[in-house]
Motif scaffolding. Sequence first.
Motif, PDB file in Angstrom:
ATOM      1  N   ARG A 146       0.833  -1.202   0.000  1.00 53.66           N
ATOM      2  CA  ARG A 146       0.000   0.000   0.000  1.00 53.66           C
ATOM      3  C   ARG A 146       0.865   1.248   0.000  1.00 53.66           C
ATOM      4  NH1 ARG A 146      -3.274   1.801   5.203  1.00 53.66           N
ATOM      5  NH2 ARG A 146      -1.315   1.076   5.943  1.00 53.66           N
ATOM      6  N   TYR A 147       1.841   1.284   0.880  1.00 52.19           N
ATOM      7  CA  TYR A 147       2.692   2.469   0.995  1.00 52.19           C
ATOM      8  C   TYR A 147       3.465   2.726  -0.302  1.00 52.19           C
ATOM      9  CZ  TYR A 147       6.278   5.704   2.442  1.00 52.19           C
ATOM     10  OH  TYR A 147       7.100   6.790   2.512  1.00 52.19           O
ATOM     11  N   VAL A 148       4.099   1.696  -0.819  1.00 48.70           N
ATOM     12  CA  VAL A 148       4.912   1.844  -2.032  1.00 48.70           C
ATOM     13  C   VAL A 148       4.038   2.233  -3.222  1.00 48.70           C
ATOM     14  CG1 VAL A 148       6.325   0.547  -3.681  1.00 48.70           C
ATOM     15  CG2 VAL A 148       6.736   0.321  -1.235  1.00 48.70           C
ATOM     16  N   THR A 149       2.893   1.595  -3.350  1.00 48.54           N
ATOM     17  CA  THR A 149       1.993   1.904  -4.466  1.00 48.54           C
ATOM     18  C   THR A 149       1.458   3.325  -4.352  1.00 48.54           C
ATOM     19  OG1 THR A 149       1.339  -0.416  -4.621  1.00 48.54           O
ATOM     20  CG2 THR A 149      -0.101   1.188  -5.685  1.00 48.54           C
TER      21      THR A 149
ATOM     22  N   GLN B  55       1.242   8.634  -6.487  1.00 50.16           N
ATOM     23  CA  GLN B  55       1.115  10.051  -6.141  1.00 50.16           C
ATOM     24  C   GLN B  55       2.260  10.886  -6.718  1.00 50.16           C
ATOM     25  OE1 GLN B  55      -1.885  10.579  -4.685  1.00 50.16           O
ATOM     26  NE2 GLN B  55      -1.516  12.696  -5.190  1.00 50.16           N
ATOM     27  N   LEU B  56       3.442  10.305  -6.797  1.00 46.48           N
ATOM     28  CA  LEU B  56       4.588  11.032  -7.358  1.00 46.48           C
ATOM     29  C   LEU B  56       4.406  11.343  -8.848  1.00 46.48           C
ATOM     30  CD1 LEU B  56       7.630   9.284  -5.651  1.00 46.48           C
ATOM     31  CD2 LEU B  56       6.867  11.649  -5.355  1.00 46.48           C
TER      32      LEU B  56
ATOM     33  N   HIS C  14       1.582  12.272 -10.198  1.00 46.43           N
ATOM     34  CA  HIS C  14       0.481  13.226 -10.385  1.00 46.43           C
ATOM     35  C   HIS C  14       0.748  14.482  -9.567  1.00 46.43           C
ATOM     36  CE1 HIS C  14      -1.851  10.252 -12.514  1.00 46.43           C
ATOM     37  NE2 HIS C  14      -1.633   9.393 -11.541  1.00 46.43           N
ATOM     38  N   ASP C  15       0.806  15.595 -10.229  1.00 47.98           N
ATOM     39  CA  ASP C  15       1.052  16.868  -9.559  1.00 47.98           C
ATOM     40  C   ASP C  15      -0.290  17.517  -9.211  1.00 47.98           C
ATOM     41  OD1 ASP C  15       2.406  19.009  -8.501  1.00 47.98           O
ATOM     42  OD2 ASP C  15       2.519  20.074 -10.429  1.00 47.98           O
ATOM     43  N   THR C  16      -0.966  16.924  -8.241  1.00 49.56           N
ATOM     44  CA  THR C  16      -2.275  17.402  -7.827  1.00 49.56           C
ATOM     45  C   THR C  16      -2.501  17.045  -6.361  1.00 49.56           C
ATOM     46  OG1 THR C  16      -4.662  17.257  -8.252  1.00 49.56           O
ATOM     47  CG2 THR C  16      -3.372  15.272  -8.650  1.00 49.56           C
ATOM     48  N   VAL C  17      -3.452  17.725  -5.741  1.00 49.57           N
ATOM     49  CA  VAL C  17      -3.788  17.406  -4.349  1.00 49.57           C
ATOM     50  C   VAL C  17      -4.720  16.202  -4.265  1.00 49.57           C
ATOM     51  CG1 VAL C  17      -3.448  19.768  -3.543  1.00 49.57           C
ATOM     52  CG2 VAL C  17      -5.728  19.045  -4.292  1.00 49.57           C
ATOM     53  N   PHE C  18      -5.267  15.778  -5.405  1.00 46.40           N
ATOM     54  CA  PHE C  18      -6.181  14.630  -5.391  1.00 46.40           C
ATOM     55  C   PHE C  18      -5.418  13.371  -4.985  1.00 46.40           C
ATOM     56  CE2 PHE C  18      -8.750  11.176  -7.059  1.00 46.40           C
ATOM     57  CZ  PHE C  18     -10.012  11.565  -6.647  1.00 46.40           C
ATOM     58  N   PRO C  19      -5.970  12.577  -4.059  1.00 53.12           N
ATOM     59  CA  PRO C  19      -5.263  11.395  -3.536  1.00 53.12           C
ATOM     60  C   PRO C  19      -5.352  10.170  -4.461  1.00 53.12           C
ATOM     61  CG  PRO C  19      -7.331  11.679  -2.375  1.00 53.12           C
ATOM     62  CD  PRO C  19      -7.195  12.855  -3.314  1.00 53.12           C
ATOM     63  N   TRP C  20      -4.686  10.260  -5.609  1.00 54.54           N
ATOM     64  CA  TRP C  20      -4.726   9.166  -6.576  1.00 54.54           C
ATOM     65  C   TRP C  20      -4.188   7.855  -6.011  1.00 54.54           C
ATOM     66  CZ3 TRP C  20      -7.692   9.387 -10.589  1.00 54.54           C
ATOM     67  CH2 TRP C  20      -7.988  10.610 -11.184  1.00 54.54           C
ATOM     68  N   GLY C  21      -3.145   7.924  -5.213  1.00 57.35           N
ATOM     69  CA  GLY C  21      -2.540   6.711  -4.660  1.00 57.35           C
ATOM     70  C   GLY C  21      -3.499   5.914  -3.804  1.00 57.35           C
ATOM     71  N   THR C  22      -4.202   6.599  -2.929  1.00 58.22           N
ATOM     72  CA  THR C  22      -5.175   5.925  -2.070  1.00 58.22           C
ATOM     73  C   THR C  22      -6.316   5.356  -2.891  1.00 58.22           C
ATOM     74  OG1 THR C  22      -4.605   7.390  -0.236  1.00 58.22           O
ATOM     75  CG2 THR C  22      -6.710   6.230  -0.082  1.00 58.22           C
ATOM     76  N   LEU C  23      -6.763   6.100  -3.889  1.00 58.53           N
ATOM     77  CA  LEU C  23      -7.823   5.600  -4.765  1.00 58.53           C
ATOM     78  C   LEU C  23      -7.370   4.313  -5.460  1.00 58.53           C
ATOM     79  CD1 LEU C  23     -10.638   6.064  -6.073  1.00 58.53           C
ATOM     80  CD2 LEU C  23      -9.443   7.334  -7.866  1.00 58.53           C
TER      81      LEU C  23
END
Length: 124
Positions: A17-20, A25-26, A28-37
């Motif tokens: 989870r952490y690595v993904t 997230q790295l 995407h230059d946005t505040v949207f939490p793509w990694g968690t999604l």
Amino acid sequence: MNWLLVILGAMVGAPLRYVTDRAVQLRHDTVFPWGTLVVNVTGSLVLGLLTGAAAAGHASPHLQLLIGAGLCGALTTYSTFSYETLRLTETGAGLYAAVNVVASVAAGLGAAFAGVSCAEALWP
């Protein structure tokens, strides 16, 4: 023995989870939490596939503990989803917060149903 299976699955799921999350997230230059999604939708897909396999008699209770409770339980994160949504709201990104809620719920449910459908196709 059951608790050991959950721990072993979680030992893979939590770092994954952490690595993904960080890797996504790295990019995407946005505040949207793509990694968690991404981790939540992926976990929903895997859990749907496992649920479908179990319903068809192709996933043992031990595998369900290892993959379902352990790996998927540690991979997915409702608490981070909630925290990130709250932070988006607090920082004035209310539209992103709303999109995060709708996208997470819709994509998560869709992925779970897709996983069950795949399992039904694989194990009729």
